[in-house]
Write a protein that holds these residues in place. Sequence first.
Motif, PDB file in Angstrom:
ATOM      1  N   GLY D  44      33.282  37.033  56.516  1.00 17.45           N
ATOM      2  CA  GLY D  44      34.807  37.143  56.820  1.00 17.45           C
ATOM      3  C   GLY D  44      35.152  38.093  57.919  1.00 17.45           C
ATOM      4  O   GLY D  44      36.342  38.329  58.043  1.00 17.45           O
ATOM      5  N   ARG D 115      52.842  40.444  51.573  1.00 18.20           N
ATOM      6  CA  ARG D 115      51.903  40.782  50.872  1.00 18.20           C
ATOM      7  C   ARG D 115      51.294  41.776  50.746  1.00 18.20           C
ATOM      8  O   ARG D 115      49.529  41.773  51.213  1.00 18.20           O
ATOM      9  N   ASN D 169      50.673  43.563  45.861  1.00 17.34           N
ATOM     10  CA  ASN D 169      49.879  42.265  45.638  1.00 17.34           C
ATOM     11  C   ASN D 169      48.541  42.878  45.414  1.00 17.34           C
ATOM     12  O   ASN D 169      48.373  41.535  43.942  1.00 17.34           O
ATOM     13  N   VAL D 170      48.192  43.919  45.685  1.00 17.71           N
ATOM     14  CA  VAL D 170      46.800  43.984  45.066  1.00 17.71           C
ATOM     15  C   VAL D 170      47.548  45.454  44.359  1.00 17.71           C
ATOM     16  O   VAL D 170      48.033  46.033  45.609  1.00 17.71           O
ATOM     17  N   PRO D 192      45.985  42.498  40.255  1.00 16.04           N
ATOM     18  CA  PRO D 192      44.804  42.696  40.560  1.00 16.04           C
ATOM     19  C   PRO D 192      44.959  44.598  40.707  1.00 16.04           C
ATOM     20  O   PRO D 192      45.113  44.989  41.307  1.00 16.04           O
ATOM     21  N   LEU D 237      37.456  44.738  48.591  1.00 16.41           N
ATOM     22  CA  LEU D 237      37.859  43.584  47.280  1.00 16.41           C
ATOM     23  C   LEU D 237      39.021  43.612  47.439  1.00 16.41           C
ATOM     24  O   LEU D 237      39.337  42.243  47.232  1.00 16.41           O
ATOM     25  N   ILE D 240      39.662  41.662  50.635  1.00 17.96           N
ATOM     26  CA  ILE D 240      39.497  39.653  49.765  1.00 17.96           C
ATOM     27  C   ILE D 240      40.278  39.151  49.235  1.00 17.96           C
ATOM     28  O   ILE D 240      40.862  37.894  48.934  1.00 17.96           O
ATOM     29  N   ILE D 241      41.040  39.560  48.304  1.00 17.37           N
ATOM     30  CA  ILE D 241      41.826  39.021  47.210  1.00 17.37           C
ATOM     31  C   ILE D 241      42.641  38.868  47.644  1.00 17.37           C
ATOM     32  O   ILE D 241      43.409  37.738  47.599  1.00 17.37           O
ATOM     33  N   ASN D 242      43.667  39.975  48.758  1.00 18.00           N
ATOM     34  CA  ASN D 242      44.926  40.016  49.184  1.00 18.00           C
ATOM     35  C   ASN D 242      44.409  37.975  50.297  1.00 18.00           C
ATOM     36  O   ASN D 242      46.151  37.511  50.410  1.00 18.00           O
ATOM     37  N   MET D 244      42.950  35.681  49.875  1.00 16.82           N
ATOM     38  CA  MET D 244      43.437  34.486  48.772  1.00 16.82           C
ATOM     39  C   MET D 244      44.729  33.361  49.185  1.00 16.82           C
ATOM     40  O   MET D 244      45.839  34.035  48.941  1.00 16.82           O
ATOM     41  N   ARG D 245      45.052  32.605  48.964  1.00 15.69           N
ATOM     42  CA  ARG D 245      46.037  31.997  49.420  1.00 15.69           C
ATOM     43  C   ARG D 245      46.163  30.623  48.468  1.00 15.69           C
ATOM     44  O   ARG D 245      45.655  29.938  47.631  1.00 15.69           O
TER      45      ARG D 245
END
Lengths: 245, 245, 245, 245, 245, 245, 245, 245
Positions: D44, D115, D169-170, D192, D237, D240-242, D244-245
């Motif tokens: 991505g 987010r 969100n993170v 996280p 990282l 990547i986490i942020n 996610m849906r």
Amino acid sequence: MKNTLQLFRNGQVTMEEVLNQLKTYTYEDIGYARIDHHRAVRQGFPEVVFCQGKTVSQVAEIMHRLAAVSPNVLGTRANAEMFAAVKERVPEACYSEIARFITVERQKAVADPERYIVVISAGTGDMPVAEEAAITAEIMGNKVKRLYDVGVAGIHRLFDQHEIIYQANVCIVVAGMEGALASVVGGLVAKPVIAVPTSVGYGANLHGFSALLSMLNSCAAGVGVVNIDNGFGAGRLASIINSMR
Amino acid sequence: MKNTLQLFRNGQVTMEEVLNQLKTYTYEDIGYARIDHHRAVRQGFPEVVFCQGKTVSQVAEIMHRLAAVSPNVLGTRANAEMFAAVKERVPEACYSEIARFITVERQKAVADPERYIVVISAGTGDMPVAEEAAITAEIMGNKVKRLYDVGVAGIHRLFDQHEIIYQANVCIVVAGMEGALASVVGGLVAKPVIAVPTSVGYGANLHGFSALLSMLNSCAAGVGVVNIDNGFGAGRLASIINSMR
Amino acid sequence: MKNTLQLFRNGQVTMEEVLNQLKTYTYEDIGYARIDHHRAVRQGFPEVVFCQGKTVSQVAEIMHRLAAVSPNVLGTRANAEMFAAVKERVPEACYSEIARFITVERQKAVADPERYIVVISAGTGDMPVAEEAAITAEIMGNKVKRLYDVGVAGIHRLFDQHEIIYQANVCIVVAGMEGALASVVGGLVAKPVIAVPTSVGYGANLHGFSALLSMLNSCAAGVGVVNIDNGFGAGRLASIINSMR
Amino acid sequence: MKNTLQLFRNGQVTMEEVLNQLKTYTYEDIGYARIDHHRAVRQGFPEVVFCQGKTVSQVAEIMHRLAAVSPNVLGTRANAEMFAAVKERVPEACYSEIARFITVERQKAVADPERYIVVISAGTGDMPVAEEAAITAEIMGNKVKRLYDVGVAGIHRLFDQHEIIYQANVCIVVAGMEGALASVVGGLVAKPVIAVPTSVGYGANLHGFSALLSMLNSCAAGVGVVNIDNGFGAGRLASIINSMR
Amino acid sequence: MKNTLQLFRNGQVTMEEVLNQLKTYTYEDIGYARIDHHRAVRQGFPEVVFCQGKTVSQVAEIMHRLAAVSPNVLGTRANAEMFAAVKERVPEACYSEIARFITVERQKAVADPERYIVVISAGTGDMPVAEEAAITAEIMGNKVKRLYDVGVAGIHRLFDQHEIIYQANVCIVVAGMEGALASVVGGLVAKPVIAVPTSVGYGANLHGFSALLSMLNSCAAGVGVVNIDNGFGAGRLASIINSMR
Amino acid sequence: MKNTLQLFRNGQVTMEEVLNQLKTYTYEDIGYARIDHHRAVRQGFPEVVFCQGKTVSQVAEIMHRLAAVSPNVLGTRANAEMFAAVKERVPEACYSEIARFITVERQKAVADPERYIVVISAGTGDMPVAEEAAITAEIMGNKVKRLYDVGVAGIHRLFDQHEIIYQANVCIVVAGMEGALASVVGGLVAKPVIAVPTSVGYGANLHGFSALLSMLNSCAAGVGVVNIDNGFGAGRLASIINSMR
Amino acid sequence: MKNTLQLFRNGQVTMEEVLNQLKTYTYEDIGYARIDHHRAVRQGFPEVVFCQGKTVSQVAEIMHRLAAVSPNVLGTRANAEMFAAVKERVPEACYSEIARFITVERQKAVADPERYIVVISAGTGDMPVAEEAAITAEIMGNKVKRLYDVGVAGIHRLFDQHEIIYQANVCIVVAGMEGALASVVGGLVAKPVIAVPTSVGYGANLHGFSALLSMLNSCAAGVGVVNIDNGFGAGRLASIINSMR
Amino acid sequence: MKNTLQLFRNGQVTMEEVLNQLKTYTYEDIGYARIDHHRAVRQGFPEVVFCQGKTVSQVAEIMHRLAAVSPNVLGTRANAEMFAAVKERVPEACYSEIARFITVERQKAVADPERYIVVISAGTGDMPVAEEAAITAEIMGNKVKRLYDVGVAGIHRLFDQHEIIYQANVCIVVAGMEGALASVVGGLVAKPVIAVPTSVGYGANLHGFSALLSMLNSCAAGVGVVNIDNGFGAGRLASIINSMR
């Protein structure tokens, strides 16, 4: 707390503010421990008991108190004697010998089968830590797939399973010795990778430090590392990530 | 695989390509382990089982499966209990207490007596690791000569045997404490020297780190080092080199 | 020495014994250094000068003396100033800036093109060490193929070149950071793998210790490790192995 | 690749299989580097260039090649001289002196303002690493909030901003010295937490090892750790986490 | 002191007691330093100035004060600027660039030629430390023989000189890298061996720690070790031993 | 050897040369060990057996062989079981439980009472190592005085005994924890000081490393250090020094 | 001493000088130990016996001798067997199993209730060390308040008790794992904070080194650190500080 | 805050509660820093600026803001350039080159001459750290006596000054190399001892780790240790202790 609630009833503070305050205030003091009952409010899962280093009776008492207010409870690094003592007071308690877990799971969470966590381990010796991660994630409400003994010395075993890896929502990689597996997986996927070094090995593995350093220096970006043999921490972090929408 | 073989039958891919693919695809999945049956094709010797950290029943099962398809099998860092369990299922299995090896050797390789490997150890305490190296090389089809207790504190014991050293094809040097022997041997010969640090010693030997660092810093070029106490790895590497023509 | 030769003339000692003695006796004493002219007899290549830590004039003097008796000479970890001083006294001297080598190569060895050494590096930053290994092997009479920047974060770049790797006689793997590449290559081939950790990276790479520990703990057997950034040592060992018949 | 596409046209392989193969095959070989153009497909975001340890001309060449096929490109740990060389060939390139980043950002990603990622740092000295994390997350399409200099020696500065932390969100926590901030934040939130130890400090901070060990041993579960000063890795990282849906 | 001397005159304390007291009482206080003028009485040589970490003017002042009462003075780890400042105030001062010593030697000690100290070094790069040891021993009144560049990679260079080693009264062995030379010499002689690890080397030599650990773990008994690069300490200890009758 | 003796009979080589050759040639090979019988010639005391890491029967056999040719024999780090096995074959053998020594002492050396070695220990816990040093020195023919539990936390206990220290010929200082005693003694005397760090302590003593580093960094020159807990090595070195005339 | 007292009687030395001399001279020599009876004069509490590493009979003898002259005696790191032996000779002796203390407390000190020491611990597992600190402070005459299990993962448990912390005279903070609690407390109060790292944790806690490094690098000034698990040292230092007026 | 004050005016909260709240709430946010103006209320001295790692303009801005509300301000580890920038905005600022301090001292505290702190250093090279401690204590309102260069290699220099040490209220001991001085002083006095290891030394001093470990393992109880070279921390802690009544 009463004050806040009074103000809330008068409409002077919002619901959100009340909940935020709740997140920070309540616990139970039993002398040698202050049980954090509101961790469930604050972090979505009750306090987890790190049993190692506590006496058998301390473990039994603390888990009993937690079980009195929470449907699900988890004790990590517990031995059989601790489990026996807990079982006497919390009959629903179960024990996983390989993961050294005491679990009370009265309210099975419904896991979303589409959003699974894959736990990948390098060797058979890494299995206790891998199971610690997998069971943690399961008790916290996640579907988990296991992919064990796919270390890089026979890397075709890993690539053969690439579909399971590509479709996972979060990857946990458990490896000792040189810990190379984390970098290989990290380079393949676009999902979060949580790396758990294990103390499997001998000599210059320095009780897991070799794998830990490898994972921290991974040439693949997007890898977060937890403590040596800390399967629980990895499972917890994976669960938090997997619950994000 | 079928596809490839079909293409091969049609003459669309060469024999070589087929064999290369074979090197990468097959293994047996038994849940906690994925047994790499084709390592024999890929690397000339079947998967070797690192027993330490596995349960007794895991060791017995894995060695049994390997013995079902390979004439010769090796398990390292095994204890007597593991051996007993293996023996029950693979009656030809033998045990070397000093090297902690379980061996199945149904097809004795014919070693070339002219191309021998010499295993040189500094002290009597290094003998278990030296034997691990020697037996590994033997089971993989090499002639081995042993030269034990020739450490540098009485260096005439080493020089007295110089003929054995000069005529060897590969040298394995096993030493703990300060590990000086590797440098001395490395300076004498024009053949590959594989150095194995051992954890023999105490205090500032740091469980073998002192010998490891010595060997890595050897002022003699041409020395390759393996992990502390890793006699198996040294024997394996020596065997690969010795089989080169 | 005279004595031995006299006995040899009388037929009392064999030619072999004379040569063995020759291996151990001659050098030139210039005060701050004892130049080991017979290393060429003993180990097949003249003494290699480790230039770092010597003064410019010491380097020039020593290389001049070696060049007086050997057609090929090698100085490692040399800077440009040292090279200039050597060049003045040995006009044929060349300098490789990337490998920091001073070379005198008056007698080009004829390399066997079928028996090549492959030097595989993980990243572009590992190139100086990789070149050190490659040029060392070349000057000692080997054909070398280079495969650079094939680290495990994009592992298809490595697998894409598997033919070059499978057909090599000896593999040198050069990697910093987590050094995972050595294990991956070690698991693929049945030839000797020499691993060179580099100091490429930062933070918890501990100036190359992270890659060093990884390589020592490689789950793939058959890997010999040399010192951090020691491209020369790897090239030398690979050359010794490659010259075996 | 052609083969696969032909089979795809014939309906013999699915679209998914083709894309998976694409994920693994293409790169550009320029001798000292193999540019992984398909990392964008696989992960991505295009390959990120770790500039430290490369020559100026290598950096310029690699970034130029990447910029030829990707709208957005990132070079980390770059100095001003490297930037100048890149700028000449890729005029849109920008430079962040504090984060040591070269960025090309021709296609600004639209970030979801709801987010956001919060980057929390302990002290002013941690700012370069914090900015490295923040800018990485921004260029990868995330909204970022910064909360700097809220270390635990004046912990009210942190609690005062709890709303920003609770609603993120993170969380990325950047801290040197004793790195205590990661544990405090980890205990507060149910999102996280990515911890970045920095080398800020002196003496027994061991160039960041003290903070690294703290974060790995955090008594708060749910903390993933990256290498010392690795702001980029944390930002990657978190992104990547942020996403996610 | 007056009191004691009065008592001595009265015959109430013995001469020996007076001298013992003298050993413990006198020094000169100049604010940033307390110059121990009676170290010459107590230990047979005046206080030696460790120049590193002091300012130029502090070095000059301290050495000037010492030179006012002692014929011979020694400053270690001094740079050229310090020497210039000392020279201005103590014109007889000399400087050894290689050993980084400032020396004032107005009363040359007469050394016993039969009782010499041999300083043995492994490589040319160890020479500065070897000279530090040799010059220290010489200024303290010992005959010194130097045997440089006799490291174990070409061990015949060492054995060739065995007579010089066997007949020495004390051996100082100076070596970096793996420091194996100390064990080899320690195994040959029945005289005290003082081992000095040097920081010569790179990578896993850990700035001299590798040689240090080797020497501490020497399989040859009778080896005393000093700090890394501490040629002065070795020379001092050798001199004390050599002066015993 | 025969050759040399023949030449000696012919007057072609001197007595000295014969003895020097004798120093280098003879030992007994019993497979797992090469017993160095001529160490007594070369170093004035027979080979000392390091029992730890050897099997009980190996220890018994080796000590039996040594006792067959030497009147006095020493085995270090021996346990009671080893002693029982030795005792069976060498009835004169004795055992010191505190020092873990097996000793055979059939020819008591006559010690010079004027030239004694003082063994100074910091605490009662250091006594086993101190006794190891003291008994070693005694069996090698030295008079030893013991000064135990005089650590720097109550430094008057040390100064109170200064006469014993000042008049000793050699000082051995045994200390764990911070090992400060070595520096204090080193600053008082003009005789050689041998420092033995012990593993007494806990936590940041790192199993003796803390005391070892202290002693190596002693601000008092003239201190030689041996391995952690190596009382034997200190006793041996002290004995060599004490025998010098 | 007699001399001094005579001079004192003659008015030639002052009372103060006599007391100062007393501080330095008297102890009892029992061979393996020199019992420092005057530590009570010098430091306000008799010598404390560090029992670990001593034999049972040594502990019993030393504590018996101390109890003969001091009303209160303390033995640390003692096991039950040692206690039994002491109890036989000093019947008033008591044992704290959790703190591993043998105490004789015949003269209870009267503590000032206004000037209390607070012992704060992070987790239940830190309790043995916390109790070691608390009991030490109590036996030395201080009022102690305990605040256990208030680690930063649930920081509201700590803030909830801020009054007890703010009003304490001295704070002792006991924490393992990442040791973050010391920094948080250090940032809150204006009183001395003594930090005790514990070995509670696993893996990268390195047996307490992680907490130790954290505490040494605390971003909060005013924190003094003691050895890992050294509750006694912390209690002793807190007591000294608390007794200041 | 307004709320609380309103409640206070109504008599609903006490003065003490208001002050406690004040301790926790106020700071100034300038983007890259949050200046903790109320640290003076909470801890008795304003925030101290750790200048190292900040830019020159950040230092100037932060010190300017602090100086706007506090009469006395302190910046540690500052260089001359930083000072120049501060001086421009805060003309009263002074600079101590040796301690690397920027100080603003508009309200000289009146120190109690009876309650002084003694700063004891082992060598002249430790002076910068010693001065850092001394000046910190002075600016915080304490009388300080300096006792420099009294290391244990010439221990009479220390004992000679025992009166100054015995009468001090708090002792700061600053030492590098083996750091033995802390234990010696700790054994002499009944007052708090704060030990500061310095990085003075070389080789096995490991940049101050050797002295740090020594001090942590001190056999003298009552010693609190701060970070390597952390003179400021020691001065701060000593000042807190010295202000206790």
